[in-house]
Design a protein around this motif. Structure first.
Motif, PDB file in Angstrom:
ATOM      1  N   GLY A 412       0.549  -1.525  -0.039  1.00 39.09           N
ATOM      2  CA  GLY A 412      -0.020   0.144   0.095  1.00 39.09           C
ATOM      3  C   GLY A 412       0.724   1.495  -0.061  1.00 39.09           C
ATOM      4  N   ASP A 413       2.092   1.633  -0.245  1.00 39.84           N
ATOM      5  CA  ASP A 413       2.707   2.429  -0.150  1.00 39.84           C
ATOM      6  C   ASP A 413       2.462   3.380  -1.845  1.00 39.84           C
ATOM      7  N   GLY A 414       2.362   3.119  -2.626  1.00 39.81           N
ATOM      8  CA  GLY A 414       2.501   3.265  -3.957  1.00 39.81           C
ATOM      9  C   GLY A 414       2.611   2.367  -4.932  1.00 39.81           C
ATOM     10  N   LEU A 415       3.761   1.749  -4.628  1.00 40.31           N
ATOM     11  CA  LEU A 415       5.134   1.315  -6.029  1.00 40.31           C
ATOM     12  C   LEU A 415       4.444   0.268  -6.292  1.00 40.31           C
ATOM     13  N   ILE A 416       4.591  -0.600  -7.323  1.00 35.97           N
ATOM     14  CA  ILE A 416       4.033  -2.253  -7.491  1.00 35.97           C
ATOM     15  C   ILE A 416       5.418  -3.307  -7.097  1.00 35.97           C
ATOM     16  N   GLU A 417       4.898  -3.919  -6.329  1.00 34.52           N
ATOM     17  CA  GLU A 417       5.752  -4.883  -6.012  1.00 34.52           C
ATOM     18  C   GLU A 417       5.672  -6.247  -6.234  1.00 34.52           C
ATOM     19  N   TYR A 418       6.348  -7.536  -6.064  1.00 38.74           N
ATOM     20  CA  TYR A 418       6.518  -8.558  -6.108  1.00 38.74           C
ATOM     21  C   TYR A 418       6.439  -9.542  -5.542  1.00 38.74           C
ATOM     22  N   HIS A 419       5.919 -10.804  -4.872  1.00 36.76           N
ATOM     23  CA  HIS A 419       6.856 -11.799  -3.789  1.00 36.76           C
ATOM     24  C   HIS A 419       6.012 -12.707  -4.522  1.00 36.76           C
ATOM     25  N   ARG A 420       5.898 -13.971  -4.988  1.00 32.60           N
ATOM     26  CA  ARG A 420       5.719 -15.030  -5.526  1.00 32.60           C
ATOM     27  C   ARG A 420       4.220 -15.604  -4.445  1.00 32.60           C
ATOM     28  N   GLN A 421       4.147 -16.561  -4.705  1.00 37.36           N
ATOM     29  CA  GLN A 421       3.377 -16.935  -4.102  1.00 37.36           C
ATOM     30  C   GLN A 421       3.068 -18.991  -4.089  1.00 37.36           C
ATOM     31  N   SER A 422       3.659 -18.590  -5.630  1.00 39.37           N
ATOM     32  CA  SER A 422       4.288 -20.337  -5.725  1.00 39.37           C
ATOM     33  C   SER A 422       5.570 -21.235  -5.656  1.00 39.37           C
ATOM     34  N   ALA A 423       5.491 -21.819  -4.807  1.00 40.65           N
ATOM     35  CA  ALA A 423       6.140 -22.628  -4.630  1.00 40.65           C
ATOM     36  C   ALA A 423       7.169 -23.190  -5.471  1.00 40.65           C
ATOM     37  N   ASP A 424       7.197 -23.515  -6.641  1.00 43.75           N
ATOM     38  CA  ASP A 424       7.236 -24.413  -7.940  1.00 43.75           C
ATOM     39  C   ASP A 424       7.177 -22.854  -8.545  1.00 43.75           C
ATOM     40  N   GLY A 425       6.661 -21.263  -8.690  1.00 44.11           N
ATOM     41  CA  GLY A 425       6.678 -20.355  -9.576  1.00 44.11           C
ATOM     42  C   GLY A 425       8.268 -19.381  -9.794  1.00 44.11           C
ATOM     43  N   LEU A 426       8.946 -18.507 -10.443  1.00 45.76           N
ATOM     44  CA  LEU A 426       9.439 -18.100 -10.641  1.00 45.76           C
ATOM     45  C   LEU A 426       9.729 -16.716  -8.673  1.00 45.76           C
ATOM     46  N   VAL A 427      11.260 -17.230  -8.988  1.00 37.61           N
ATOM     47  CA  VAL A 427      11.487 -16.207  -8.289  1.00 37.61           C
ATOM     48  C   VAL A 427      11.627 -14.903  -8.072  1.00 37.61           C
ATOM     49  N   GLN A 428      12.331 -14.211  -9.435  1.00 40.59           N
ATOM     50  CA  GLN A 428      12.305 -13.015 -10.010  1.00 40.59           C
ATOM     51  C   GLN A 428      11.526 -12.790 -11.265  1.00 40.59           C
ATOM     52  N   GLN A 429      10.237 -12.285 -10.619  1.00 38.48           N
ATOM     53  CA  GLN A 429       8.915 -11.759 -11.858  1.00 38.48           C
ATOM     54  C   GLN A 429       9.284 -11.121 -12.719  1.00 38.48           C
ATOM     55  N   GLY A 430      10.111  -9.711 -12.375  1.00 33.28           N
ATOM     56  CA  GLY A 430      10.370  -9.427 -13.284  1.00 33.28           C
ATOM     57  C   GLY A 430      10.966  -9.447 -14.822  1.00 33.28           C
ATOM     58  N   TRP A 431      11.621  -8.880 -16.152  1.00 40.13           N
ATOM     59  CA  TRP A 431      12.037  -9.126 -17.586  1.00 40.13           C
ATOM     60  C   TRP A 431      13.330 -10.345 -17.070  1.00 40.13           C
ATOM     61  N   LYS A 432      14.020  -9.815 -16.187  1.00 40.34           N
ATOM     62  CA  LYS A 432      15.628 -10.248 -15.273  1.00 40.34           C
ATOM     63  C   LYS A 432      14.746 -11.822 -14.513  1.00 40.34           C
ATOM     64  N   ASP A 433      14.310 -12.463 -14.821  1.00 42.09           N
ATOM     65  CA  ASP A 433      13.710 -13.886 -14.172  1.00 42.09           C
ATOM     66  C   ASP A 433      14.947 -14.371 -14.143  1.00 42.09           C
ATOM     67  N   SER A 434      16.160 -14.222 -13.432  1.00 43.08           N
ATOM     68  CA  SER A 434      16.824 -15.346 -13.022  1.00 43.08           C
ATOM     69  C   SER A 434      17.364 -14.805 -11.740  1.00 43.08           C
ATOM     70  N   TRP A 435      17.395 -16.257 -10.886  1.00 43.86           N
ATOM     71  CA  TRP A 435      17.814 -16.094  -9.647  1.00 43.86           C
ATOM     72  C   TRP A 435      17.780 -14.681  -8.919  1.00 43.86           C
ATOM     73  N   ASP A 436      18.916 -14.776  -9.583  1.00 45.87           N
ATOM     74  CA  ASP A 436      20.188 -14.180  -8.846  1.00 45.87           C
ATOM     75  C   ASP A 436      20.329 -12.552  -9.467  1.00 45.87           C
ATOM     76  N   SER A 437      19.049 -11.994 -10.444  1.00 46.37           N
ATOM     77  CA  SER A 437      19.537 -11.178 -11.042  1.00 46.37           C
ATOM     78  C   SER A 437      18.985  -9.900 -10.049  1.00 46.37           C
ATOM     79  N   VAL A 438      18.046 -10.064  -8.637  1.00 51.17           N
ATOM     80  CA  VAL A 438      18.620  -8.108  -8.473  1.00 51.17           C
ATOM     81  C   VAL A 438      18.888  -8.955  -7.063  1.00 51.17           C
ATOM     82  N   PHE A 439      19.798  -7.734  -6.443  1.00 54.74           N
ATOM     83  CA  PHE A 439      20.714  -7.364  -5.592  1.00 54.74           C
ATOM     84  C   PHE A 439      21.226  -6.132  -4.853  1.00 54.74           C
ATOM     85  N   HIS A 440      21.559  -6.681  -3.666  1.00 56.89           N
ATOM     86  CA  HIS A 440      22.156  -4.867  -3.188  1.00 56.89           C
ATOM     87  C   HIS A 440      23.792  -4.921  -4.093  1.00 56.89           C
TER      88      HIS A 440
END
Length: 720
Positions: A412-440
């Motif tokens: 509810g902060d005004g931004l659009i987020e994702y978090h998978r619900q399926s245990a077998d689904g994709l971890v990352q759900q943007g176009w860069k959907d490799s498991w290690d594509s979003v990091f600090h």
């Protein structure tokens, strides 16, 4: 290593070895595609993807051709200009036949193959150029494993269906398989003339050819799913039907001609790749994402491909919108990451999808397909003025907007987020959907829910598109709401994502709203959607073309030298043509057409270096070095729809091309042409029931535009 793959990303595409010559030849028609080696064979070697596939299953895993039990020598191999025919020229190796020798090059063997209506047709034509008669044996060896495409990619299954007893007749072999899903799949091999010997593994022909005598052998492989009978068309009749389909697709496009033959070859190959990937659905044509791994409908890929080609051929966008509207999620289904109003990520056929061994039978695990659907609907309306079609899909557009409001903003902060619900689904759900594509910045993976940089831009543009559509449909209240929400999102985005030290927007915000301070191409896509502030666009235009970002072949997904950078990775340092095209169009949007030209020129140089002038899905991000070509990514799909569409968006970017059907105008904003193009001609550009043909000519740093033909009231505007 296998354990790491299975734990971290079960959908990783495995590669166990490499061919000495790994050039493959790809054909596709409808739900059928084939991956051959350069001889026209199918072999279980190299990366293991070769085969004849139908509806997500490999029906033929081996098809090898021999002359006197030896592999012939290859002379040439290509897929023709229209992509409907694989043509391979072969000759015999040195042969010893009894007490005489047949020198290599005595026989010419020409293999031609095409696909039509779930059949793979082959004609083998032989000509004897030896001075004497030759007696030879020709042999085809074949096998079928009926592996699901995900098995071919490297996934392991606990159980399989049952291979049933092959059936042979005088001129045909049937290889049957009964799947665990209860579906009976059969590969039917039909020969003409009848082989001299025929078994479940091999067909052989003994031929005597007089000097200069020509003979032909026909092989048709049919992919059958539960059918008992099949009316097999003749080779010529099937080829004529295939050709007519492709010519029909070509006739819908705006014609493009340029002063540069090599550029035209890239254009035509890209256009023919798109036509090959177009698949008929009940709702219209849909560009399947790519061969071999993604030969199916993907929401994100189809939407972006439709945006790339919208100015060229709006029919593709109409088919994409209609298909995705018909397959929109209407309920909450966690295993499929589905929520009411959400737009499809991908759909799969095949045994594993039918048995829910993979969640992708109909899967909704992408955060960006839904706003891109709304964005494309608005772009379609601007391009065509077809309010009637928008009215047809308006209920689905409103549901998509409702999904953004109700489900996209998890906290509810005004931004659009994702978090998978399926245990077998994709971890990352943007176009860069490799498991290690979003990091600090220190390399730590970001914990969700994750708000991606470019997705906020997609939603911003989607809200503005929804507002415009609502206004034209008389829904003033919705229009005002969406415009206000778009502006609030933009203000929030600029505060939360911009980092002055980085010189660009952060890759993402993690679940604690901490920015992932990684210089990434995602930030470049903010230019495409218009969410970037003008002063930030200035910095971005400079930052994206610095050497750590720009490899010389294109902009990398992340800048060189940051944590997790690897130029050979899928998403962490590679270069993607479609990503670069979106960035180029974004640069043009902010008046940076000359910076867009640099990207355009780099991808043109790349196209001149790769096989068939076909841009792959991605390639490695190593720096361009003098005298050396690009480094290819070994598992890239080729052809890939949004890689094929990149050239049309690049051309649109440098021309500053914008088409407004309501105002019946074609506008060129700050048009420029690269040094390698002196002239571009656009023929029969369709707009508002009329057509216009234009010629653009480069004069040093300027572009002159002449109208060649015009029917209907179509205006042309040039903004210098």
């Amino acid at each position: 290593m296998d354990e790491i793959i299975q734990v971290r990303d079960q959908y990783y595409i495995q590669a166990s070895s490499c061919l000495a010559d790994d050039r493959t030849r790809v054909l596709k028609q409808g739900e059928t595609f084939a991956v051959h080696d350069c001889r026209g064979d199918i072999q279980p070697v190299g990366r293991g993807e070769q085969g004849l596939y139908h509806q997500g299953t490999r029906f033929l895993s081996r098809l090898e051709f021999f002359v006197n039990r030896q592999r012939p020598l290859i002379l040439s191999s290509t897929v023709n200009n229209r992509n409907e025919l694989l043509a391979v020229d072969l000759t015999n190796p040195d042969l010893v036949l009894g007490d005489r020798q047949v020198p290599r090059g005595s026989l010419h063997l020409f293999r031609s193959k095409f696909l039509w209506n779930r059949c793979c047709f082959e004609r083998l034509r032989l000509v004897n150029f030896a001075p004497d008669a030759v007696e030879i044996e020709l042999c085809f060896r074949y096998a079928a494993d009926f592996h699901d495409i995900f098995e071919v990619r490297g996934m392991r299954r606990r159980k399989h269906g049952r291979m049933e007893s092959p059936k042979t007749g005088p001129d045909r072999v049937t290889l049957p398989y009964l799947g665990l899903d209860g579906c009976r799949r059969r590969a039917l091999l039909q020969f003409a003339p009848r082989p001299d010997r025929l078994s479940a593994e091999e067909a052989s022909f003994r031929l005597r050819l007089a000097p200069h005598e020509e003979r032909s052998i026909y092989l048709t492989v049919v992919c059958l799913v539960d059918e008992e009978d099949f009316d097999l068309p003749a080779f010529d009749r099937g080829f004529d039907a295939s050709l007519k389909r492709l010519e029909g697709y070509r006739g819908k496009n705006c014609g493009i001609e340029t002063s540069k033959q090599h550029f035209d070859e890239w254009l035509n190959r890209s256009l023919d790749d798109l036509n090959m990937l177009l698949t008929e659905t009940p709702q219209g044509i849909y560009p399947y994402a790519g061969v071999p791994w993604y030969s199916t409908a993907f929401g994100r890929d189809g939407l972006i491909t439709a945006l790339q080609t919208l100015w060229l051929n709006p029919d593709i966008a109409r088919g994409v919108l209609a298909f995705l509207a018909a397959n929109q999620a209407d309920s909450h289904h966690p295993k499929q990451d589905a929520e009411p109003g959400k737009i499809l990520h991908e759909t799969r056929q095949g045994e594993m999808a039918a048995l829910d061994e993979i969640p992708f039978g109909r899967y909704y695990g992408s955060v960006d397909s839904t706003p891109l659907f709304v964005l494309l609907a608005g772009a379609w309306l601007r391009r065509t003025g077809d309010l009637d079609f928008v009215r047809q899909i308006w209920p689905q557009v409103k549901k998509a907007v409702d999904w953004i409001d109700r489900y996209g903003d998890i906290d509810g902060d005004g931004l659009i987020e994702y978090h998978r619900q399926s245990a077998d689904g994709l971890v990352q759900q943007g176009w860069k959907d490799s498991w290690d594509s979003v990091f600090h910045a220190d390399g730590r993976l970001a914990e969700g829910p994750i708000a991606l940089c470019e997705v906020q831009g997609y939603v911003y543009a989607a809200r503005l598109a929804a507002a415009e559509m609502a206004e034209q449909l008389g829904e003033r209240e919705m229009s005002d709401i969406q415009r206000n929400r778009a502006e609030r999102l933009r203000e929030l985005f600029l505060r939360a994502f911009w980092n002055d030290e980085l010189g660009c927007y952060a890759l993402a915000l993690d679940g604690e709203k901490r920015p992932c301070l990684i210089p990434s191409s995602n930030a470049g896509q903010s230019l495409f959607t218009g969410i970037a502030a003008p002063e930030h666009a200035e910095r971005l235009a400079e930052r994206l073309l610095q050497p750590d970002f720009f490899s010389g072949w294109g902009i990398r997904t992340i800048a060189e030298g940051v944590a997790r950078y690897n130029p050979m990775s899928y998403h962490n340092g590679s270069v993607w043509p479609h990503d670069n095209a979106l960035i180029a169009l974004g640069l043009a949007r902010y008046g940076k057409t000359r910076q867009a030209l640099k990207i355009f020129s780099a991808l043109y140089d790349l196209a001149m270096q790769v096989d068939l002038q076909r841009l792959p899905e991605l390639f490695c991000g190593f720096r361009r070095l003098p005298g050396q070509g690009p480094v290819l990514y070994p598992l890239a799909c080729s052809p890939q729809a949004w890689a094929a569409g990149a050239v049309f968006m690049l051309l649109q970017a440098c021309l500053g091309l914008d088409i407004d059907a309501r105002r019946r105008t074609v506008c060129f904003r700050h048009p420029v042409l690269p040094d390698f193009l002196d002239q571009v001609t656009l023929r029969d550009l369709r707009l508002a029931g009329g057509r216009i043909s234009l010629r653009l000519t480069r004069y040093h740093d300027d572009v002159g535009i002449n109208i060649l033909e015009r029917s209907g009231k179509i205006g042309v505007t040039v903004i210098k």
